[in-house]
Design a protein around this motif. Structure first.
Motif, mmCIF file in Angstrom:
data_model
loop_
_atom_site.group_PDB
_atom_site.id
_atom_site.type_symbol
_atom_site.label_atom_id
_atom_site.label_comp_id
_atom_site.label_asym_id
_atom_site.label_seq_id
_atom_site.Cartn_x
_atom_site.Cartn_y
_atom_site.Cartn_z
ATOM 1 N N TRP A 30 -13.371 16.631 -44.536
ATOM 2 C CA TRP A 30 -12.559 15.650 -45.258
ATOM 3 C C TRP A 30 -12.754 14.222 -44.753
ATOM 4 C CZ3 TRP A 30 -9.749 13.199 -41.666
ATOM 5 C CH2 TRP A 30 -9.442 13.896 -40.493
ATOM 6 N N CYS A 31 -13.564 14.031 -43.717
ATOM 7 C CA CYS A 31 -13.731 12.742 -43.048
ATOM 8 C C CYS A 31 -14.803 11.896 -43.752
ATOM 9 C CB CYS A 31 -14.118 13.013 -41.596
ATOM 10 S SG CYS A 31 -14.754 11.615 -40.680
ATOM 11 N N PRO A 32 -14.417 10.782 -44.427
ATOM 12 C CA PRO A 32 -15.412 9.965 -45.135
ATOM 13 C C PRO A 32 -16.548 9.427 -44.253
ATOM 14 C CG PRO A 32 -13.223 9.426 -45.910
ATOM 15 C CD PRO A 32 -13.046 10.330 -44.707
ATOM 16 N N PRO A 33 -16.275 8.878 -43.043
ATOM 17 C CA PRO A 33 -17.395 8.425 -42.220
ATOM 18 C C PRO A 33 -18.340 9.563 -41.817
ATOM 19 C CG PRO A 33 -15.350 7.471 -41.418
ATOM 20 C CD PRO A 33 -14.989 8.507 -42.437
ATOM 21 N N CYS A 34 -17.788 10.767 -41.664
ATOM 22 C CA CYS A 34 -18.618 11.931 -41.318
ATOM 23 C C CYS A 34 -19.583 12.244 -42.459
ATOM 24 C CB CYS A 34 -17.746 13.151 -41.030
ATOM 25 S SG CYS A 34 -16.575 12.907 -39.671
ATOM 26 N N LYS A 35 -19.120 12.089 -43.686
ATOM 27 C CA LYS A 35 -19.975 12.332 -44.852
ATOM 28 C C LYS A 35 -21.115 11.316 -44.913
ATOM 29 C CE LYS A 35 -16.270 14.369 -47.563
ATOM 30 N NZ LYS A 35 -15.393 14.234 -48.723
ATOM 31 N N VAL A 36 -20.856 10.091 -44.485
ATOM 32 C CA VAL A 36 -21.894 9.060 -44.455
ATOM 33 C C VAL A 36 -22.898 9.357 -43.338
ATOM 34 C CG1 VAL A 36 -22.328 6.601 -44.049
ATOM 35 C CG2 VAL A 36 -20.375 7.309 -45.446
ATOM 36 N N LEU A 37 -22.414 9.887 -42.224
ATOM 37 C CA LEU A 37 -23.271 10.149 -41.066
ATOM 38 C C LEU A 37 -24.241 11.310 -41.289
ATOM 39 C CD1 LEU A 37 -24.098 9.653 -38.152
ATOM 40 C CD2 LEU A 37 -22.124 11.013 -37.434
ATOM 41 N N LEU A 38 -23.839 12.327 -42.014
ATOM 42 C CA LEU A 38 -24.685 13.519 -42.146
ATOM 43 C C LEU A 38 -26.094 13.236 -42.676
ATOM 44 C CD1 LEU A 38 -22.200 16.368 -43.073
ATOM 45 C CD2 LEU A 38 -23.526 16.078 -40.981
ATOM 46 N N PRO A 39 -26.285 12.394 -43.703
ATOM 47 C CA PRO A 39 -27.662 12.106 -44.126
ATOM 48 C C PRO A 39 -28.482 11.395 -43.042
ATOM 49 C CG PRO A 39 -26.109 11.467 -45.837
ATOM 50 C CD PRO A 39 -25.305 11.833 -44.627
ATOM 51 N N ILE A 40 -27.833 10.584 -42.220
ATOM 52 C CA ILE A 40 -28.520 9.930 -41.111
ATOM 53 C C ILE A 40 -29.000 10.979 -40.117
ATOM 54 C CG2 ILE A 40 -28.229 8.370 -39.119
ATOM 55 C CD1 ILE A 40 -26.186 6.808 -40.881
ATOM 56 N N LEU A 41 -28.145 11.948 -39.830
ATOM 57 C CA LEU A 41 -28.510 13.014 -38.897
ATOM 58 C C LEU A 41 -29.624 13.892 -39.459
ATOM 59 C CD1 LEU A 41 -25.002 14.062 -37.538
ATOM 60 C CD2 LEU A 41 -26.621 12.389 -36.605
ATOM 61 N N GLU A 42 -29.577 14.150 -40.760
ATOM 62 C CA GLU A 42 -30.656 14.918 -41.400
ATOM 63 C C GLU A 42 -31.990 14.190 -41.222
ATOM 64 O OE1 GLU A 42 -30.853 17.839 -42.928
ATOM 65 O OE2 GLU A 42 -28.754 18.372 -43.265
ATOM 66 N N THR A 43 -31.984 12.880 -41.427
ATOM 67 C CA THR A 43 -33.197 12.072 -41.275
ATOM 68 C C THR A 43 -33.699 12.123 -39.834
ATOM 69 O OG1 THR A 43 -32.500 10.600 -43.062
ATOM 70 C CG2 THR A 43 -34.166 9.761 -41.554
ATOM 71 N N LEU A 44 -32.800 11.973 -38.868
ATOM 72 C CA LEU A 44 -33.195 12.050 -37.459
ATOM 73 C C LEU A 44 -33.794 13.409 -37.137
ATOM 74 C CD1 LEU A 44 -30.189 10.273 -35.727
ATOM 75 C CD2 LEU A 44 -32.527 9.409 -35.917
ATOM 76 N N SER A 45 -33.189 14.454 -37.666
ATOM 77 C CA SER A 45 -33.688 15.805 -37.445
ATOM 78 C C SER A 45 -35.121 15.948 -37.947
ATOM 79 C CB SER A 45 -32.766 16.810 -38.150
ATOM 80 O OG SER A 45 -33.266 18.111 -38.029
ATOM 81 N N GLU A 46 -35.404 15.375 -39.094
ATOM 82 C CA GLU A 46 -36.762 15.435 -39.659
ATOM 83 C C GLU A 46 -37.734 14.555 -38.872
ATOM 84 O OE1 GLU A 46 -36.291 14.379 -43.769
ATOM 85 O OE2 GLU A 46 -34.980 16.094 -44.147
ATOM 86 N N GLU A 47 -37.307 13.363 -38.501
ATOM 87 C CA GLU A 47 -38.188 12.430 -37.803
ATOM 88 C C GLU A 47 -38.562 12.911 -36.407
ATOM 89 O OE1 GLU A 47 -36.299 8.596 -37.860
ATOM 90 O OE2 GLU A 47 -36.654 8.350 -40.018
ATOM 91 N N TYR A 48 -37.613 13.525 -35.710
ATOM 92 C CA TYR A 48 -37.880 13.985 -34.344
ATOM 93 C C TYR A 48 -38.390 15.424 -34.320
ATOM 94 C CZ TYR A 48 -35.925 9.779 -32.299
ATOM 95 O OH TYR A 48 -35.701 8.478 -31.921
ATOM 96 N N ALA A 49 -38.346 16.104 -35.447
ATOM 97 C CA ALA A 49 -38.870 17.462 -35.636
ATOM 98 C C ALA A 49 -38.497 18.387 -34.489
ATOM 99 C CB ALA A 49 -40.360 17.419 -35.883
ATOM 100 N N GLU A 50 -39.493 18.917 -33.806
ATOM 101 C CA GLU A 50 -39.243 19.916 -32.762
ATOM 102 C C GLU A 50 -38.645 19.333 -31.480
ATOM 103 O OE1 GLU A 50 -39.470 23.184 -33.374
ATOM 104 O OE2 GLU A 50 -39.968 22.515 -35.407
#
Length: 111
Positions: A29-49
């Motif tokens: 239910w946290c609006p800032p958390c919803k904004v953060l998740l796509p950033i974290l997805e991108t970091l996960s992809e960029e840093y890979a393993e």
């Protein structure tokens, strides 16, 4: 890789001995958390393993949230081999997370 949802029962096993792990403590239910998740997805992809990204829903996992003193959401804690190194409270730009990860990786390269 992607963001992996964990809870009180799975947190420790997903965290221990896994290198660098970024953990987001938030709630659906946290609006800032919803904004953060796509950033974290991108970091996960960029840093890979080289990086694992976990998310903890504080409402569903109060024991884990309490253990790390989560008072505001989102809070991101960066762990290395299960040990907390950095804590970022509140929504930050992507650069804040990449700076912390860069610092941790630079320290690891010196060792």
């Amino acid at each position: 890789m992607s963001v992996i949802a964990v809870n009180d029962g799975t947190f420790v096993s997903e965290l221990e001995g896994k290198g660098v792990t970024l953990v987001e403590f938030g709630a659906v239910w946290c609006p800032p958390c919803k904004v953060l998740l796509p950033i974290l997805e991108t970091l996960s992809e960029e840093y890979a393993e080289g990086l694992r990204v976990l998310k903890v829903d504080c409402d569903e996992s109060p024991v884990t949230a309490s253990r790390y003193g989560i008072m505001s959401m989102p809070t991101v804690i960066v762990f290395k081999n299960g040990e907390p190194l950095e804590k970022l409270v509140g929504l930050r730009p992507k650069s804040a997370y990449t700076n912390v990860l860069g610092k941790i990786n630079a320290e690891a390269a010196r060792l």
